[in-house]
Each structure stands twice: as C-alpha cells, then as structure tokens.
Design a protein around this motif. Structure first.
Motif, PDB file in Angstrom:
ATOM      1  N   ARG A 178       0.828  -1.207   0.000  1.00  0.00           N
ATOM      2  CA  ARG A 178       0.000   0.000   0.000  1.00  0.00           C
ATOM      3  C   ARG A 178       0.864   1.259   0.000  1.00  0.00           C
ATOM      4  O   ARG A 178       0.588   2.219  -0.730  1.00  0.00           O
ATOM      5  N   LEU A 179       1.929   1.251   0.802  1.00  0.00           N
ATOM      6  CA  LEU A 179       2.852   2.391   0.827  1.00  0.00           C
ATOM      7  C   LEU A 179       3.513   2.580  -0.529  1.00  0.00           C
ATOM      8  O   LEU A 179       3.641   3.710  -1.030  1.00  0.00           O
ATOM      9  N   LEU A 180       3.928   1.486  -1.151  1.00  0.00           N
ATOM     10  CA  LEU A 180       4.580   1.578  -2.461  1.00  0.00           C
ATOM     11  C   LEU A 180       3.620   2.110  -3.515  1.00  0.00           C
ATOM     12  O   LEU A 180       4.007   2.921  -4.377  1.00  0.00           O
ATOM     13  N   ASP A 181       2.366   1.661  -3.460  1.00  0.00           N
ATOM     14  CA  ASP A 181       1.375   2.141  -4.422  1.00  0.00           C
ATOM     15  C   ASP A 181       1.135   3.645  -4.258  1.00  0.00           C
ATOM     16  O   ASP A 181       0.972   4.372  -5.245  1.00  0.00           O
ATOM     17  N   LEU A 182       1.123   4.091  -3.008  1.00  0.00           N
ATOM     18  CA  LEU A 182       0.930   5.523  -2.754  1.00  0.00           C
ATOM     19  C   LEU A 182       2.125   6.334  -3.255  1.00  0.00           C
ATOM     20  O   LEU A 182       1.959   7.415  -3.831  1.00  0.00           O
ATOM     21  N   ILE A 183       3.330   5.811  -3.042  1.00  0.00           N
ATOM     22  CA  ILE A 183       4.532   6.499  -3.513  1.00  0.00           C
ATOM     23  C   ILE A 183       4.507   6.621  -5.031  1.00  0.00           C
ATOM     24  O   ILE A 183       4.855   7.667  -5.600  1.00  0.00           O
ATOM     25  N   ALA A 184       4.074   5.553  -5.682  1.00  0.00           N
ATOM     26  CA  ALA A 184       4.057   5.547  -7.144  1.00  0.00           C
ATOM     27  C   ALA A 184       3.111   6.605  -7.707  1.00  0.00           C
ATOM     28  O   ALA A 184       3.278   7.063  -8.844  1.00  0.00           O
ATOM     29  N   ARG A 185       2.129   7.035  -6.885  1.00  0.00           N
ATOM     30  CA  ARG A 185       1.189   8.072  -7.317  1.00  0.00           C
ATOM     31  C   ARG A 185       1.777   9.478  -7.205  1.00  0.00           C
ATOM     32  O   ARG A 185       1.222  10.433  -7.742  1.00  0.00           O
ATOM     33  N   SER A 186       2.884   9.595  -6.500  1.00  0.00           N
ATOM     34  CA  SER A 186       3.439  10.918  -6.231  1.00  0.00           C
ATOM     35  C   SER A 186       4.397  11.335  -7.337  1.00  0.00           C
ATOM     36  O   SER A 186       5.087  10.511  -7.939  1.00  0.00           O
ATOM     37  N   ASP A 187       4.440  12.623  -7.604  1.00  0.00           N
ATOM     38  CA  ASP A 187       5.291  13.163  -8.676  1.00  0.00           C
ATOM     39  C   ASP A 187       6.665  13.515  -8.126  1.00  0.00           C
ATOM     40  O   ASP A 187       6.935  14.630  -7.717  1.00  0.00           O
ATOM     41  N   TYR A 188       7.549  12.527  -8.088  1.00  0.00           N
ATOM     42  CA  TYR A 188       8.878  12.732  -7.511  1.00  0.00           C
ATOM     43  C   TYR A 188       9.968  12.288  -8.464  1.00  0.00           C
ATOM     44  O   TYR A 188      11.153  12.502  -8.228  1.00  0.00           O
ATOM     45  N   SER A 189       9.607  11.624  -9.556  1.00  0.00           N
ATOM     46  CA  SER A 189      10.572  10.851 -10.340  1.00  0.00           C
ATOM     47  C   SER A 189      11.144  11.586 -11.541  1.00  0.00           C
ATOM     48  O   SER A 189      11.386  11.000 -12.576  1.00  0.00           O
ATOM     49  N   GLU A 190      11.338  12.872 -11.391  1.00  0.00           N
ATOM     50  CA  GLU A 190      11.940  13.622 -12.486  1.00  0.00           C
ATOM     51  C   GLU A 190      13.345  14.095 -12.110  1.00  0.00           C
ATOM     52  O   GLU A 190      13.555  14.623 -11.022  1.00  0.00           O
ATOM     53  N   GLY A 191      14.269  13.923 -13.006  1.00  0.00           N
ATOM     54  CA  GLY A 191      15.618  14.481 -12.859  1.00  0.00           C
ATOM     55  C   GLY A 191      16.299  14.166 -11.546  1.00  0.00           C
ATOM     56  O   GLY A 191      16.720  13.045 -11.278  1.00  0.00           O
ATOM     57  N   ALA A 192      16.386  15.203 -10.712  1.00  0.00           N
ATOM     58  CA  ALA A 192      17.101  15.081  -9.442  1.00  0.00           C
ATOM     59  C   ALA A 192      16.470  14.036  -8.535  1.00  0.00           C
ATOM     60  O   ALA A 192      17.144  13.449  -7.697  1.00  0.00           O
TER      61      ALA A 192
END
Length: 309
Positions: free
Chosen positions: A192-206
C-alpha cells in the motif's frame, strides 16, 4: 405700648429662627436610606467612595501586553530547552502552557519528532491534529516515525492524507521510505505504501538521482537487493552507479554468482560497464578464488578500451 411690645417679641423670635437656621446649615448633612437599618457610612468610607475612579490608559495596557509577551517567551524558551534535550516529558509539560496554533511550523514538526521518538504515538497524533496546518515536513516526520515503529498501515493513512492535500512526496521522503521498507518483509501494508509512492510526482531528474544515491547508505547485500527491487517496483530505473554498488556488495559477501547476475543486468539495461564495474566484479571472483574468471574479465576490460582504475 402693648403694640410695641408685640412687635419686639416677634422680631426677637424671627432672629432666633434665623440664627438656628444658620447653625443647621453649618452642620454636614448625612444621607440615610429609609429602608435600611444600617448606620450611616463613616468618614473613611465616604473618602473612599468619593475618591476618583482610576482609569486604565494606553500606557497601562502596553505594560500589560509586554508582561504577557514576556511570559510567553519564557514558556517558549522552556519548550525549546525540552526539544533540544529530546525530552518528551518536559516537552509535553511545556506544551500545556502554550497555544499550539501560535507555534511555528518548524517548532511543531520538532515536537512531532520528539514525541514520536519517545514511542508515544497517542500524543504524537494528538499534537499533529492540534496543528493549524501541515506541510511536507510535518507529514514526513510522522510517516517515517510510524514506519520505524512498524505501524505501516497508520503510516500509509498519513501518506494518503498528504497526497489528498496536494502535497507530493519529495525524493528525500521516498528514498527514506524505501530504505526503511528494505529491512522489512513484504506485506499488504508495504505494498500500500509503495502504491501511494508511485502516485506521487517525484521521479523527475534530481528525484531519480536522489533515489539512486541513497542506495549506498544501505547496509548489507540483502537490504540492498530489497531496495533495488523496491526502486524498480515504483518505476525507478537503477543507474550505473547503483549497479556498481550492488555488484560491490556481492563482492564483500563473497557471492560472485550474484555479482555476475547484476553485471549482466547492467549491460541489459542499456548501461555500459566502466572501470568500477569491472573492478568490483573481478574482486568478487577473487574472493571466491576464481582466478581464471578474473583474467578473463581483465582481458575483456582491455578489449573494451577501459583502463583499470
């Protein structure tokens, strides 16, 4: 003659009445309440009642306000000392004398950290609820503390609430969550935590760089492999540095077969091995005394025009 005597008598009586009136006027009047049996007020009481009423002017109000602010600063100083000492009991005592909504966001987040560190999550969550607003710092503080306490479902509740508040998980928070989860077995709460993280916009560049960079701070091959899998599960592709660290962990564990596996994955992922990649793989085979494979890798490195580091 009798008439003159009568006039004299009336004149004398009128003079006596006038004198009596003058004496009466000279005596201070006393006020009596007809329905009260109490005795008339004393002269001291009359002086008090007749005294002018004291007025509170702007200067007196300013002095009162200054006293209040001084007392507030003293109480805030007590809280600061308690937080610096990481003393949850003293922190709770100081909070009882303060208005929590008036505290800064930094102070409130520090309070959360101290309370959560003490294991008192009832107080931690109560303080979180009393805060007038929340940001990434306050949410990250309580989420990380709950994961460390293995309260994964409750941590997921707060992470979901954070995302619902349009606060995206930062790369730093995602990296810490992955590190914490890498030392825990997989479960529904973990997913559940991983699924929530995957929804967040963090995966660009830095963000991707930060997640890969965090990899080197994880101890042990098993935890590194777990982090490696978790990274990929949320869509983060490992870079060459991550592969090199993982191959090096295999070398330290004297596990050349796993090192070869990750070396092959490095090539398959589109990355070209560098001097570090070859060096850590050779080291893994040296640990297992597989000298023929070491010479083979050395010649292969030369054929790829890579100089040994």
């Amino acid at each position: 003659m009798l008439r003159s005597l009568g006039l004299l008598t009336r004149s004398t009586a009128a003079g006596a009445r006038a004198t009596a009136l003058r004496h009466t006027a000279a005596i201070p009047r006393r006020t009596f309440h007809p329905q009260s049996s109490a005795s008339p007020p004393s002269s001291a009481a009359r002086q008090v009642s007749d005294a002018p009423t004291a007025r509170v002017g702007p200067s007196a109000e300013r002095r009162d306000g200054a006293d209040v602010r001084r007392e507030e600063r003293i109480r805030e100083h007590e809280l600061t000392k308690a937080l610096a000492a990481n003393d949850a009991v003293a922190t709770m005592a100081a909070l009882r004398t303060l208005d929590i909504p008036k505290l800064s966001m930094v102070t409130n987040s520090h309070v959360l950290k101290v309370l959560a560190g003490s294991g008192d999550f009832t107080a931690t969550e109560a303080h979180f609820a009393a805060m007038p607003e929340h940001n990434i710092v306050s949410f990250a503080t309580i989420v990380k503390a709950l994961i460390r306490a293995d309260r994964l479902d409750r941590a997921a509740d707060y992470l979901e609430r954070m995302l619902a508040s349009n606060i995206s998980a930062s790369p730093q928070l995602v990296a810490v969550i992955l590190v914490l989860l890498s030392s825990r077995p997989h479960s529904d709460a973990t997913q559940r935590l991983l699924d929530l993280i995957a929804r967040s916009d963090y995966s660009e560049g830095a963000g991707i760089e930060r997640l890969n960079d965090q990899f080197k701070f994880i101890d042990g091959l098993e935890a590194k492999e777990r982090y490696f899998v978790l990274m990929q599960s949320i869509g983060i592709a490992p870079d060459r540095v991550t592969f090199n660290i993982l191959i090096g962990a295999c070398a330290k564990s004297a596990n050349p077969s796993r090192a070869e596996h990750y070396f092959d994955m490095l090539r398959a992922s589109g990355h070209e091995p560098d001097a570090v990649s070859y060096s850590v793989l050779i080291a893994a085979n040296l640990q297992a005394q597989q000298f023929d494979r070491c010479f083979e890798l050395f010649h292969r490195m030369n054929s790829d025009n890579i100089e040994p580091d």
